[in-house]
Design a protein around this motif. Structure first.
Motif, PDB file in Angstrom:
ATOM      1  N   PHE A 195       3.615  34.905 -42.631  1.00 17.14           N
ATOM      2  CA  PHE A 195       3.686  33.709 -41.615  1.00 17.14           C
ATOM      3  C   PHE A 195       4.382  32.809 -41.592  1.00 17.14           C
ATOM      4  N   SER A 196       5.139  32.419 -41.694  1.00 18.15           N
ATOM      5  CA  SER A 196       5.862  32.276 -41.791  1.00 18.15           C
ATOM      6  C   SER A 196       7.483  32.229 -41.300  1.00 18.15           C
ATOM      7  N   ALA A 197       7.304  33.413 -42.582  1.00 22.19           N
ATOM      8  CA  ALA A 197       8.609  34.540 -41.982  1.00 22.19           C
ATOM      9  C   ALA A 197       9.252  34.817 -41.148  1.00 22.19           C
ATOM     10  N   VAL A 198       7.505  35.261 -40.968  1.00 16.94           N
ATOM     11  CA  VAL A 198       7.912  35.422 -38.800  1.00 16.94           C
ATOM     12  C   VAL A 198       8.932  34.719 -37.717  1.00 16.94           C
ATOM     13  N   PHE A 199       7.946  33.287 -37.453  1.00 18.24           N
ATOM     14  CA  PHE A 199       8.483  33.008 -36.741  1.00 18.24           C
ATOM     15  C   PHE A 199       9.902  31.628 -37.265  1.00 18.24           C
ATOM     16  N   ARG A 200      10.073  31.891 -38.457  1.00 18.93           N
ATOM     17  CA  ARG A 200      11.799  31.402 -39.055  1.00 18.93           C
ATOM     18  C   ARG A 200      12.585  32.508 -38.549  1.00 18.93           C
ATOM     19  N   SER A 201      11.909  33.837 -38.481  1.00 17.63           N
ATOM     20  CA  SER A 201      12.944  34.192 -37.565  1.00 17.63           C
ATOM     21  C   SER A 201      12.920  34.916 -36.115  1.00 17.63           C
ATOM     22  N   LYS A 202      11.664  34.186 -35.508  1.00 16.46           N
ATOM     23  CA  LYS A 202      11.837  34.790 -34.085  1.00 16.46           C
ATOM     24  C   LYS A 202      10.563  33.906 -33.580  1.00 16.46           C
ATOM     25  N   GLY A 203      10.318  32.398 -33.874  1.00 18.77           N
ATOM     26  CA  GLY A 203      10.075  31.566 -33.199  1.00 18.77           C
ATOM     27  C   GLY A 203      10.872  30.680 -31.730  1.00 18.77           C
ATOM     28  N   ARG A 204      12.339  31.557 -31.926  1.00 14.26           N
ATOM     29  CA  ARG A 204      12.887  30.366 -31.237  1.00 14.26           C
ATOM     30  C   ARG A 204      13.095  31.574 -30.168  1.00 14.26           C
ATOM     31  N   LEU A 205      11.339  32.532 -30.081  1.00 16.31           N
ATOM     32  CA  LEU A 205      12.100  33.412 -28.920  1.00 16.31           C
ATOM     33  C   LEU A 205      10.707  33.410 -28.513  1.00 16.31           C
ATOM     34  N   ARG A 263       8.425  48.995 -12.793  1.00 14.15           N
ATOM     35  CA  ARG A 263      10.463  48.402 -12.431  1.00 14.15           C
ATOM     36  C   ARG A 263      10.662  48.512 -14.126  1.00 14.15           C
ATOM     37  N   LEU A 264       9.905  47.564 -15.010  1.00 12.31           N
ATOM     38  CA  LEU A 264      10.860  46.860 -16.052  1.00 12.31           C
ATOM     39  C   LEU A 264      11.934  48.040 -17.641  1.00 12.31           C
ATOM     40  N   LYS A 265      10.757  48.859 -17.584  1.00 11.10           N
ATOM     41  CA  LYS A 265      10.753  50.198 -18.534  1.00 11.10           C
ATOM     42  C   LYS A 265      11.562  49.453 -19.876  1.00 11.10           C
ATOM     43  N   THR A 266      12.789  49.862 -20.185  1.00  7.43           N
ATOM     44  CA  THR A 266      13.424  49.571 -20.956  1.00  7.43           C
ATOM     45  C   THR A 266      14.504  48.406 -21.015  1.00  7.43           C
ATOM     46  N   ASP A 267      15.040  48.091 -19.785  1.00  2.21           N
ATOM     47  CA  ASP A 267      15.569  47.569 -19.330  1.00  2.21           C
ATOM     48  C   ASP A 267      15.625  45.777 -19.812  1.00  2.21           C
ATOM     49  N   GLU A 268      15.781  45.624 -21.586  1.00  9.30           N
ATOM     50  CA  GLU A 268      15.687  43.956 -21.156  1.00  9.30           C
ATOM     51  C   GLU A 268      16.639  42.966 -20.305  1.00  9.30           C
ATOM     52  N   GLU A 269      17.330  43.228 -19.853  1.00  9.75           N
ATOM     53  CA  GLU A 269      18.625  42.255 -18.936  1.00  9.75           C
ATOM     54  C   GLU A 269      17.337  42.464 -18.073  1.00  9.75           C
ATOM     55  N   LEU A 270      16.605  43.428 -17.932  1.00  5.32           N
ATOM     56  CA  LEU A 270      15.954  42.764 -16.633  1.00  5.32           C
ATOM     57  C   LEU A 270      15.082  41.874 -16.052  1.00  5.32           C
ATOM     58  N   GLY A 271      14.606  42.380 -17.391  1.00  3.00           N
ATOM     59  CA  GLY A 271      13.509  41.613 -17.824  1.00  3.00           C
ATOM     60  C   GLY A 271      13.964  40.052 -17.411  1.00  3.00           C
ATOM     61  N   TRP A 272      15.187  39.485 -18.134  1.00  4.07           N
ATOM     62  CA  TRP A 272      15.132  38.121 -18.386  1.00  4.07           C
ATOM     63  C   TRP A 272      15.678  38.332 -16.544  1.00  4.07           C
ATOM     64  N   PHE A 376      13.079  28.516 -20.005  1.00  2.47           N
ATOM     65  CA  PHE A 376      14.181  29.797 -19.993  1.00  2.47           C
ATOM     66  C   PHE A 376      15.480  29.370 -20.040  1.00  2.47           C
ATOM     67  N   ALA A 377      15.811  28.101 -19.348  1.00  2.06           N
ATOM     68  CA  ALA A 377      16.951  27.857 -19.225  1.00  2.06           C
ATOM     69  C   ALA A 377      17.726  27.795 -21.330  1.00  2.06           C
ATOM     70  N   LEU A 378      17.109  27.253 -22.049  1.00  2.00           N
ATOM     71  CA  LEU A 378      16.787  26.583 -24.052  1.00  2.00           C
ATOM     72  C   LEU A 378      17.170  28.528 -23.756  1.00  2.00           C
ATOM     73  N   LEU A 379      16.131  29.532 -23.817  1.00  2.00           N
ATOM     74  CA  LEU A 379      16.131  31.007 -24.179  1.00  2.00           C
ATOM     75  C   LEU A 379      17.099  31.304 -23.937  1.00  2.00           C
ATOM     76  N   SER A 380      18.041  31.001 -22.545  1.00  2.00           N
ATOM     77  CA  SER A 380      19.200  32.302 -22.261  1.00  2.00           C
ATOM     78  C   SER A 380      19.927  31.960 -23.050  1.00  2.00           C
ATOM     79  N   VAL A 381      20.535  30.189 -23.891  1.00  2.00           N
ATOM     80  CA  VAL A 381      21.099  30.476 -24.985  1.00  2.00           C
ATOM     81  C   VAL A 381      21.085  30.072 -26.080  1.00  2.00           C
ATOM     82  N   ARG A 382      19.906  30.490 -26.517  1.00  2.00           N
ATOM     83  CA  ARG A 382      19.902  30.830 -27.418  1.00  2.00           C
ATOM     84  C   ARG A 382      19.680  32.413 -28.198  1.00  2.00           C
TER      85      ARG A 382
END
Length: 391
Positions: A195-205, A263-272, A376-382
């Motif tokens: 559980f903690s490993a997931v949030f250590r690696s992905k928590g910032r997102l 429209r989102l499909k698999t385009d991560e940049e479009l999602g952001w 969102f701005a913090l996410l964009s930087v991280r």
């Protein structure tokens, strides 16, 4: 045939959750009168559903990782059916009715969050994005239809008989899942270290996405609560036309969710990009409400703002489900569901206090949207230099 039926069956799960509270709002006076309750009990009737759901949601995700999504959804639906039957045959006992509402909330914990996790398991790429977007569409349809369903049933039958809606929909889902989904396998038992490993690696997102999504639902249900009070007491609009007025903002949210998911499909940049546009579109109209208060301005700005929320929710759903492996998805998605449901539960409570000073309420609301933009701005930087999300 199964491929066409499956989206409908899964889509009924969020509708079932939305009906749990929204359907009751028009019939609360009837419930209070028949059970000899004071008006202060209205909040308890609603919170007896939302609080158990919010508390149980994380556990349903962890258990579904261990024993399989389909099995946990089935158990949740049977609990929902049991709770509904207690509400129907309450015998005029408030204790029995509230117990039924609590069981309904426990059952609802295995609906929307596990629907998201199941979609993450069954679909990949474009299909996953489209299906997660469709969940928000069904969610929006439920929000629009629930008050109308409750008001209509109250005219046709006694209020307690309206609770048959829940067993009927639950049985439809159970039969549909049996026909369309193979028994999903369980995975390894998730311990505290994992559980903690997931949030250590992905928590910032994950954590900022949790907060953005939860805040969005907090504002949505808080504003809807205020709108219901405001248009009746200030503009003297009630009954069908009051319910009809909700169609515009909720309809905009539903349409934008459908459009985004398609429209989102698999385009991560479009999602952001969609997430950024949605947050800005949600924020600016709420800021303008500080200066404009007429009914036309209120409905216009709320319609645009809810459309922005409709853009953000499918993206958040897709990013969260795609950010972790199948073995961890139930836990991660269910925690997000708990945050969302917490926002749903707290929104009406907070706005019930803030509505005494509408000008200050609009300022506070605008502040919450600015907080989401900052996150969102913090996410964009991280996210620069980090691994891509598998959507």
């Amino acid at each position: 045939m199964r491929e066409k039926l499956l989206p409908f069956v899964i889509g009924l799960l969020p509708i079932l959750m939305v009906l749990g509270n929204s359907m009751l709002i028009p019939i609360l006076p009837d419930i209070e009168e028949d059970l000899h309750l004071g008006s202060r009990w209205s909040g308890f009737i609603l919170s007896s559903f939302t609080i158990p759901a919010a508390l149980v949601i994380p556990f349903t995700g962890i258990l579904s990782d261990r024993y399989g999504r389909k099995r946990l959804i089935g158990i949740s639906l049977w609990i929902m059916i049991l709770g509904s039957i207690l509400c129907i045959f309450n015998g005029g006992l408030i204790s029995l009715f509230m117990l039924g509402r609590g069981l309904q909330g426990v059952g609802a914990a295995g609906t929307m969050p596990l629907a998201m996790a199941l979609i993450g398991d069954l679909y990949q790429g474009e299909e996953r994005s489209r299906m997660l977007g469709s969940l928000e569409v069904f969610n929006g349809i439920g929000k629009v239809a629930a008050p109308l369903i409750g008001a209509t049933l109250a005219q046709l039958v006694l209020w307690d008989q309206s609770f048959w809606v829940f067993p009927v929909i639950s049985f439809v889902i159970l039969v549909g899942l049996r026909q369309t989904v193979e028994s999903t396998k369980g995975f390894r038992k998730l311990d505290v270290k994992a559980f903690s490993a997931v949030f250590r690696s992905k928590g910032r997102l994950l954590i900022p996405l949790y907060v953005i999504g939860g805040t969005g639902l907090f504002l949505l249900f808080g504003i809807l609560f205020y709108l219901s009070y405001h248009i009746e007491n200030t503009f003297h609009i009630d009954g069908f036309f009051k319910g009809f007025s909700f169609i515009f903002p909720l309809g905009a949210m539903t349409i934008c969710s459908y459009w985004c998911g398609k429209r989102l499909k698999t385009d991560e940049e479009l999602g952001w990009t969609y997430l950024k546009c949605g947050l800005i579109t949600m924020s600016l109209p709420l800021g303008l409400l500080i200066f404009f208060s007429s009914l036309g301005s209120l409905m216009f700005f709320l319609t645009i703002s809810f459309g922005g929320l409709g853009l953000t929710l499918p993206v958040i759903n897709t990013f969260i489900t795609g950010s972790v492996s199948e073995q961890e998805r139930g836990m991660v998605v269910s925690l997000y569901g708990a945050v969302r449901f917490g926002g749903v539960a707290l929104g009406p409570v907070a706005f019930g206090v803030w509505r005494q000073d509408p000008a200050q309420m609009y300022i506070i609301t605008f502040g919450f949207t600015l907080m989401n933009i900052l996150l969102f701005a913090l996410l964009s930087v991280r996210r620069k230099g980090e691994a891509r999300i598998e959507i």
